[in-house]
Design a protein around this motif. Structure first.
Motif, PDB file in Angstrom:
ATOM      1  N   THR A   1      46.963  60.291  -4.298  1.00  0.00           N
ATOM      2  CA  THR A   1      47.555  59.124  -3.650  1.00  0.00           C
ATOM      3  C   THR A   1      47.392  57.878  -4.518  1.00  0.00           C
ATOM      4  O   THR A   1      46.594  57.847  -5.472  1.00  0.00           O
ATOM      5  CB  THR A   1      46.876  58.873  -2.292  1.00  0.00           C
TER       6      THR A   1
ATOM      7  N   PHE B   1      41.400  53.620  -6.820  1.00  0.00           N
ATOM      8  CA  PHE B   1      39.944  53.688  -6.677  1.00  0.00           C
ATOM      9  C   PHE B   1      39.317  54.317  -7.915  1.00  0.00           C
ATOM     10  O   PHE B   1      38.249  53.892  -8.381  1.00  0.00           O
ATOM     11  CB  PHE B   1      39.591  54.506  -5.426  1.00  0.00           C
TER      12      PHE B   1
ATOM     13  N   SER C   1      40.337  57.870   0.807  1.00  0.00           N
ATOM     14  CA  SER C   1      41.644  57.679   0.156  1.00  0.00           C
ATOM     15  C   SER C   1      42.403  58.984  -0.042  1.00  0.00           C
ATOM     16  O   SER C   1      43.634  59.011   0.053  1.00  0.00           O
ATOM     17  CB  SER C   1      41.465  56.992  -1.198  1.00  0.00           C
TER      18      SER C   1
ATOM     19  N   TYR D   1      46.174  54.938  -3.575  1.00  0.00           N
ATOM     20  CA  TYR D   1      44.861  54.329  -3.366  1.00  0.00           C
ATOM     21  C   TYR D   1      43.748  55.144  -4.032  1.00  0.00           C
ATOM     22  O   TYR D   1      42.743  54.585  -4.506  1.00  0.00           O
ATOM     23  CB  TYR D   1      44.575  54.170  -1.871  1.00  0.00           C
TER      24      TYR D   1
END
Length: 334
Positions: A56, A62, A28, A58
């Motif tokens: 980011t 996460f 990611s 993502y």
């Protein structure tokens, strides 16, 4: 070992979470392996140094997923470790592992099954005589409090427990459990695993003695019978009993009884007892000779010493040691 299972599971879960987190941040955030690993660890441990953070969408998503998982794992692991440390399980586990290594390295030792009233006395006497002993006992609380004994926790009637105690390398076994039926079963099990092992079994009832012999016990001891006989002899012949007790139980006493096997190449083999001049040369007295299954008590001077005889001698310890060198030697003159 059961209480260490939560710690093992928590370490495994921690490893899986760190591995998954590292891979997730690599994909990611496009980080290097080390940076991804660093970010995963500080995230799971909720340290948050701020030097490396997800950039980011993502990566942040996460992190939101891995943070509660990490907190749960860390909390569970901390509780499991604290619990084990408080109960002393960690030190017990380490000590048992060291003990298992020592047991695995032993040979020609004695296995004592049962650490009750009789078994404890057997163990202490063997240890006093410098013999390596492994105790097999179900309830090991008293053994854990004393670091001087090697032990296996378990049922002595089970094959795997006796194997763990090193029965295949042992010189002998003492079945000292309070129940005659258990001692019969132990004798059967031990002879089934190692045919040539020497077994001494405890019997509480006279009618059990023959069953123990048929089960494989080489010697059967009835503690009640021996205690009664000793009490009677003590009141009848107190001086003699005290002297014998001094010989067998006072390890500072210079006199002792010893069993010595006569070597085929010993200079004493195939000679008359009077020709061997054992008493004048070595200062020891031949009390008896075991030849095969027969015992020759108080042998006469015309008795011929034969290779393989087990000579029972009495004398000072240093004299016995010198005589043993000659009797067990492969060559040389007496």
């Amino acid at each position: 070992m059961r209480s260490s299972k939560p710690v093992f599971l928590s370490i495994l879960a921690m490893g899986l979470a760190i591995g998954a987190g590292t891979i997730g941040f690599i994909l990611s955030e496009h980080l290097s392996f080390f940076d991804a690993l660093w970010l995963t660890v500080v995230t799971i441990l909720t340290v948050g140094y701020g030097d490396t953070v997800p950039q980011t969408f993502y990566g942040k998503l996460f992190a939101l997923l891995i943070i509660p998982v990490g907190i749960s794992i860390v909390t569970y692991a901390t509780g499991a470790v604290a619990s084990m440390m408080m109960e002393g399980e960690f030190s017990k586990t380490v000590r048992r592992r060291k003990m298992r290594k020592k047991i695995d390295s032993l040979s020609n030792h004695i296995i004592v099954c049962g650490f009750g009233r009789v078994g404890e006395q057997v163990v202490r006497e063997l240890v006093k005589n410098g013999t390596h002993v492994v105790v097999v006992e179900k309830n090991v609380e008293r053994l854990e409090a004393d670091d001087s004994f090697l032990y296996i926790e378990g049922d002595a009637t089970e094959d795997e427990v006796l194997v763990a105690a090193g029965i295949e390398r042992a010189a002998g076994l003492v079945a000292a459990l309070p129940a005659d039926a258990d001692n019969v079963f132990i004798s059967l099990t031990a002879k089934g695993l190692t045919r040539n092992i020497q077994i001494v079994a405890r019997a509480e009832r006279p009618e059990t003695e023959e069953k123990l012999r048929r089960a494989g016990a080489d010697k059967v001891i009835n503690p009640s019978f021996l205690s009664g006989r000793r009490m009677a002899m003590t009141i009848l012949k107190p001086v003699s009993v005290d002297y014998v007790d001094t010989i067998f139980h006072d390890h500072e006493e210079e006199f002792a009884l010893e069993e010595i096997r006569l070597s085929p190449h010993s200079p004493l083999a195939n000679r008359l007892l009077r020709e061997s001049e054992i008493r004048p040369r070595y200062g020891v007295t031949v009390v008896a000779i075991q030849r095969g299954n027969a015992i020759i008590s108080n042998p006469s001077s015309d008795e011929v010493l034969q290779a393989g005889d087990l000579i029972i001698v009495f004398g000072k310890k240093e004299q016995l040691a010198r005589f043993e060198e000659i009797a067990s030697s492969e060559k040389g003159a007496p």
